[in-house]
Scaffold this motif. Structure first.
Motif, short mmCIF file in Angstrom:
data_model
loop_
_atom_site.label_atom_id
_atom_site.label_comp_id
_atom_site.label_asym_id
_atom_site.label_seq_id
_atom_site.Cartn_x
_atom_site.Cartn_y
_atom_site.Cartn_z
N SER A 6 -33.68 23.98 -3.94
CA SER A 6 -33.73 22.82 -4.84
C SER A 6 -34.27 23.21 -6.21
N ILE A 7 -35.28 24.08 -6.23
CA ILE A 7 -35.83 24.56 -7.50
C ILE A 7 -34.77 25.33 -8.29
N LEU A 8 -33.94 26.09 -7.57
CA LEU A 8 -32.85 26.84 -8.21
C LEU A 8 -31.89 25.90 -8.94
N THR A 9 -31.57 24.75 -8.32
CA THR A 9 -30.64 23.81 -8.96
C THR A 9 -31.26 23.14 -10.18
N ILE A 10 -32.58 23.11 -10.25
CA ILE A 10 -33.25 22.54 -11.43
C ILE A 10 -33.31 23.58 -12.55
N VAL A 11 -33.61 24.82 -12.17
CA VAL A 11 -33.66 25.91 -13.16
C VAL A 11 -32.26 26.20 -13.71
N HIS A 12 -31.26 26.15 -12.83
CA HIS A 12 -29.86 26.40 -13.22
C HIS A 12 -29.03 25.16 -12.86
N PRO A 13 -28.94 24.17 -13.75
CA PRO A 13 -28.26 22.89 -13.42
C PRO A 13 -26.81 23.03 -12.97
N TRP A 14 -26.13 24.11 -13.37
CA TRP A 14 -24.73 24.29 -12.96
C TRP A 14 -24.59 24.53 -11.46
N LEU A 15 -25.72 24.86 -10.79
CA LEU A 15 -25.69 25.07 -9.36
C LEU A 15 -25.79 23.76 -8.55
N LYS A 16 -26.02 22.65 -9.24
CA LYS A 16 -26.12 21.36 -8.55
C LYS A 16 -24.73 20.82 -8.27
N LEU A 17 -24.49 20.41 -7.04
CA LEU A 17 -23.18 19.92 -6.64
C LEU A 17 -22.91 18.56 -7.28
N LYS A 18 -21.73 18.40 -7.84
CA LYS A 18 -21.35 17.15 -8.50
C LYS A 18 -20.07 16.62 -7.85
N PRO A 19 -19.88 15.29 -7.77
CA PRO A 19 -20.73 14.26 -8.39
C PRO A 19 -21.96 14.00 -7.52
#
Length: 240
Positions: free
Chosen positions: A227-240
């Motif tokens: 979860s911290i990785l998705t905050i540090v690198h926002p492109w790793l967060k699944l969308k939508p």
């Protein structure tokens, strides 16, 4: 964004304490030291509950946005998942009120069980969404290969082999395709890994699949780091 980062750091520290406490207990640490580790873990858990007091409203807003998605399956999984998260946070807020002494005679065990049930439902819907997206990507990959090779490549045509060989080959190809799809889509891979780790936490707490504090601590720590990785690198967060 900053509050979410703090929450994930606290969560990582909390589950690190769970894992550390289990490891120290196995290695014969003193009861006093183990009690201090448990107390630290409890303080972190209570602190997380305090920081999450407004998360129910955020989850409801996310559900309102997701209800307009065009894909029916994604719309159902994401919307109902956010609604379950909203209920989970609401139960968690009531639990915080009991643990902090604001509601002294509250049945904490009952509200804890309710909270983890909503958490489990939300995670099941998240995993269902991940599985659906994986299936769509795998079908798209197969269709693309078949269209590309339609003029002469017979890789998509059935082969004259024994039934067992056909099943083994099909499984091998599906596994290879799954690995390719996940490697090509890091946000989906990360989301799947995070949800798969998280799901063992409510399963253990609800007594549906007991794994023990060591495994729960490891799963919680791993999902927190992801979860911290998705905050540090926002492109790793699944969308939508």
């Amino acid at each position: 964004m900053q509050i979410n980062a703090h929450l994930n750091h606290i969560r990582a520290a909390q589950y690190a304490c769970t894992l550390l406490g289990y490891t120290l207990q196995k290695n014969g640490a003193s009861p006093d030291f183990l009690a201090q580790i448990k107390q630290l873990e409890a303080h972190m858990s209570l602190g997380r509950k305090l920081f999450r007091l407004g998360n129910s409203a955020d989850a409801l807003e996310a559900a309102k946005r997701a209800i307009h998605l065009s894909d029916m399956v994604l719309r159902f999984c994401i919307t109902v998942g956010h609604l379950n998260r909203a209920m989970y946070f609401a139960c968690d807020n009531i639990l915080w009120a009991g643990k902090s002494g604001l509601v002294p005679h509250m049945d904490q065990e009952k509200w804890s069980q309710r909270s983890f049930r909503y958490y489990l439902f939300a995670l099941i819907l998240n995993l269902s969404r991940d599985a659906y997206e994986i299936r769509l990507l795998m079908e798209r990959e197969v269709n693309g290969k078949c269209q590309k090779g339609a003029s002469g490549d017979n890789s998509c045509a059935p082969r004259e082999e024994g039934k067992l060989q056909q099943v083994a080959l099909r499984l091998k190809l599906q596994l290879r395709l799954l690995v390719h799809v996940l490697r090509s889509n890091p946000p989906l891979l990360l989301d799947l890994a995070k949800n798969a780790c998280d799901v063992f936490i409510p399963l253990d707490r609800l007594g549906l699949y007991k794994t023990g504090p060591g495994f729960v601590g490891l799963c919680g720590l791993t999902s927190s780091v992801l979860s911290i990785l998705t905050i540090v690198h926002p492109w790793l967060k699944l969308k939508p």
